[in-house]
Design a protein around this motif. Structure first.
Motif, PDB file in Angstrom:
ATOM      1  N   ARG A  85       0.818  -1.067   0.071  1.00  0.00           N
ATOM      2  CA  ARG A  85      -0.084  -0.034  -0.032  1.00  0.00           C
ATOM      3  C   ARG A  85       1.017   1.350  -0.064  1.00  0.00           C
ATOM      4  O   ARG A  85       0.222   2.290  -0.715  1.00  0.00           O
ATOM      5  N   THR A  86       1.961   1.121   0.610  1.00  0.00           N
ATOM      6  CA  THR A  86       2.982   2.374   0.492  1.00  0.00           C
ATOM      7  C   THR A  86       3.744   2.303  -0.781  1.00  0.00           C
ATOM      8  O   THR A  86       4.759   3.329  -0.502  1.00  0.00           O
ATOM      9  N   THR A 111      -2.862  -2.464   5.709  1.00  0.00           N
ATOM     10  CA  THR A 111      -3.978  -1.511   5.332  1.00  0.00           C
ATOM     11  C   THR A 111      -3.517   0.054   5.516  1.00  0.00           C
ATOM     12  O   THR A 111      -2.365   0.380   6.008  1.00  0.00           O
ATOM     13  N   SER A 112      -4.516   0.853   5.210  1.00  0.00           N
ATOM     14  CA  SER A 112      -4.422   2.044   5.319  1.00  0.00           C
ATOM     15  C   SER A 112      -4.140   2.549   6.734  1.00  0.00           C
ATOM     16  O   SER A 112      -3.526   3.596   7.146  1.00  0.00           O
ATOM     17  N   HIS A 113      -4.891   1.787   7.843  1.00  0.00           N
ATOM     18  CA  HIS A 113      -4.775   1.729   9.214  1.00  0.00           C
ATOM     19  C   HIS A 113      -3.343   1.369   9.693  1.00  0.00           C
ATOM     20  O   HIS A 113      -3.272   1.769  10.858  1.00  0.00           O
ATOM     21  N   SER A 143      -0.613   1.132   7.725  1.00  0.00           N
ATOM     22  CA  SER A 143       0.552   1.466   6.658  1.00  0.00           C
ATOM     23  C   SER A 143       1.933   2.003   7.103  1.00  0.00           C
ATOM     24  O   SER A 143       2.749   1.764   6.585  1.00  0.00           O
TER      25      SER A 143
END
Length: 585
Positions: free
Chosen positions: A36-37, A410-412, A414
């Motif tokens: 995700r990053t 996830t975005s939470h 990252s």
């Protein structure tokens, strides 16, 4: 929590390193994907076989690459991983990759650099492009983009707007459709195209009605030639999806995957001949459309496409032909021609083919279970079987790990560190090796206080002696119990305490919880015969202001000593740190 997961991951790595010492052959499956990053994550899986033909298929490591991802960069990470695990390069049998140029390059790619590394070992490296990837690429030679363009545009119009999506679902429900929705098409998902096409065909009438209500008429749904193309694409994609599902799964032998591909190639030859004759028995949607359209069904056109697909399969899976003898020798050693076998295998192969007992065992158990039955007197055949069993046919394990990684990072989360992500993935992907939790727990010890005390009790004098370092309470700067290393604090009493109840009466407990405590005390003391000459029960409550325990002669008096808490301006949280047994004055 993170440290615990790191410990589990470290334990798995230690176990894998110990097992790797017994490998007689191993292979690697390597794939790369961005998280995700946008950090490139290089997954490296190992499949090793020991001399007992026990197969270990595990995540060897997950390497984060923050810079370029050239063949040299990938090779450096793989080399470091192999050396850290103390694996021998001469036991590396095969390398299975995702087919990217940085992986498959014969000069500066990973395959070329690994072969250069193994040149001094005298062993040949077998390189495979993931069979599942190649199967998915074969389907693209069918073309027929004019069909997928209309399908994608229509599905996106329905799904991309919330109102349209809700109205379409309501329409399907009103029409009592067997389907509740149409899925998005995702190109990177192997089975997505077949599912979207079949759902579009099944709901084409409802889709046409809905698009007309939105003044977005789809003229192709009235075009019989386009409907014929849609039906053929639906059928052939369904067949490709069936093959794809057969190729998925961990620990699949490469010989079994080769058999599935070979069977599909023979099916293509059969379908091509039947299509030219107008026989649509294996294409049910084409059969249905051909019965309804008024134009001649273009069977010859579709037969040519089947031939194109057959040629593409032969081209992409030519590696199987180059490894045909080795794979056949493992799959059925009793059927291969000894004259064409390598010289170091010929003597053992003759002994094997003439052994009727082993032949009967092979016919009863199959190739995979037969390898451990090979006698020790046939070391070359045993080594050959171990090498074939270690080969990866696909990078399915890597793809499976990437799916779990996207759910984990996830975005939470990252900002999850690289080391923690590796540990999480190793624990999540562990199959053949499990963390030794009981052993890890046994090495732990409870955290003890830095203060050490010595407690002694003299029954005759009723004296309790507590010796140790200096200890004071923090309540109103008052010391209840002060013990120094040079003197002993004594607490003398002639009272006998059978039970002492220490109750926290601070405001933080709350009224409802305090009532629960009182109810519990009432139920517990109700079973005792309380009195001066019988059971002695003392109650010490934080909230009492006289700092002395209450000695009670009956349960009613005991419950009265525990009063509901009242809010005060100061804290009474530490008033019960020490409990001297004092006789009330």
């Amino acid at each position: 929590m993170a440290s615990r997961v790191d410990e589990l991951g470290s334990d798995l790595k230690i176990q894998l390193k110990e097992k790797a010492k017994d490998f007689v052959a191993y292979s690697l499956a390597i794939d790369e994907s961005a998280d995700r990053t946008d950090t490139a994550q290089l997954s490296i899986f190992i499949r090793g076989v020991d001399d007992r033909f026990s197969v270990t298929d595990e995540l060897l490591d997950l390497k984060a690459i923050h810079g370029t991802t050239s063949g040299q960069d990938i090779f450096s990470q793989v080399e470091q991983c192999v050396n850290d695990m103390e694996l021998q390069w001469n036991k590396l049998v095969a390398l299975t990759t995702d087919g990217a140029p940085a992986m498959c390059g014969e000069v500066r790619g990973l395959v070329g650099l690994v072969r250069e590394k193994m040149r001094h070992t005298g062993e040949n490296l077998t390189a495979y492009h993931c069979i599942i990837h190649q199967e998915a690429l074969c389907g693209k030679v069918l073309g027929m983009g004019h069909v997928m363009t209309v399908v994608n545009k229509t599905v996106n119009f329905i799904r991309s707007r919330g109102l349209n999506h809700r109205q379409f679902r309501a329409l399907l429900e009103e029409e009592n459709s067997v389907h509740e929705d149409v899925p998005y098409y995702t190109e990177v998902r192997w089975l997505s195209r077949g599912k979207v096409l079949r759902r579009f065909y099944d709901t084409r009438i409802e889709i046409a009605r809905f698009m007309e209500s939105k003044q977005k008429v789809i003229p192709e749904l009235e075009d019989e030639k386009w409907l014929s193309d849609l039906s053929f694409l639906c059928d052939i994609t369904e067949h490709l999806n069936t093959l794809n599902v057969k190729l998925q799964g961990r620990k699949q032998l490469i010989t079994e995957m080769r058999d599935s591909v070979k069977a599909f190639q023979m099916k293509l030859r059969l379908w091509e001949g039947q299509m030219r004759q107008g026989n649509l028995s294996h294409f049910p949607i084409c059969q249905s459309v051909s019965d309804t359209v008024t134009i001649p069904f273009p069977a010859e056109v579709y037969a040519d496409k089947l031939n194109t697909l057959k040629v593409e399969f032969c081209r992409r899976f030519a590696d199987f032909e180059r490894q045909k003898f080795n794979l056949d020798l493992f799959a059925n050693p009793f059927a291969v021609d000894v004259d064409t076998a390598p010289e170091h295998l010929q003597m053992e192969l003759i002994e094997l083919q003439c052994n009727t007992h082993l032949k009967s065992r092979y016919e009863s158990v199959g190739a995979a279970e037969f390898a451990p039955l090979l006698p020790e007197s046939m070391p070359q055949l045993r080594l050959h079987a171990a090498r074939i069993m270690s080969m990866f046919g696909s990078t399915y394990s890597c793809e499976q790990m990437f799916s779990i990684m996207k759910l984990t990072k996830t975005s939470h989360r990252s900002r999850l560190t690289d080391q923690h992500l590796v540990s999480v993935m190793k624990v999540a992907m562990a199959k053949d090796i499990n963390p030794r939790i009981d052993e890890m727990v046994s090495r732990k010890r409870c955290r003890v206080s830095d203060f050490k005390f010595k407690l002694s009790f003299e029954s005759q004098s009723g004296t309790i002696r507590l010796s140790g370092p200096h200890l004071t309470t923090r309540d109103h700067n008052r010391s209840w119990l002060v013990v120094t290393p040079v003197t002993d604090a004594q607490c003398k009493t002639t009272a006998k305490a059978d039970i002492v109840l220490l109750v926290d009466g601070s405001w933080s407990i709350g009224r409802l919880n305090f009532k629960t405590i009182r109810a519990f005390i009432g139920r517990m003391v109700g079973i005792f015969d309380i009195g001066p000459d019988r059971v002695q029960i003392g109650n010490w409550c934080d909230l009492l202001l006289d700092d002395k325990p209450r000695w009670c002669n009956d349960p009613i008096e005991l419950r009265r000593t525990v009063t509901p808490p009242e809010q005060t301006n100061d804290s009474v949280g530490n008033r019960a740190e020490a409990l001297p047994l004092l006789r009330p004055s």
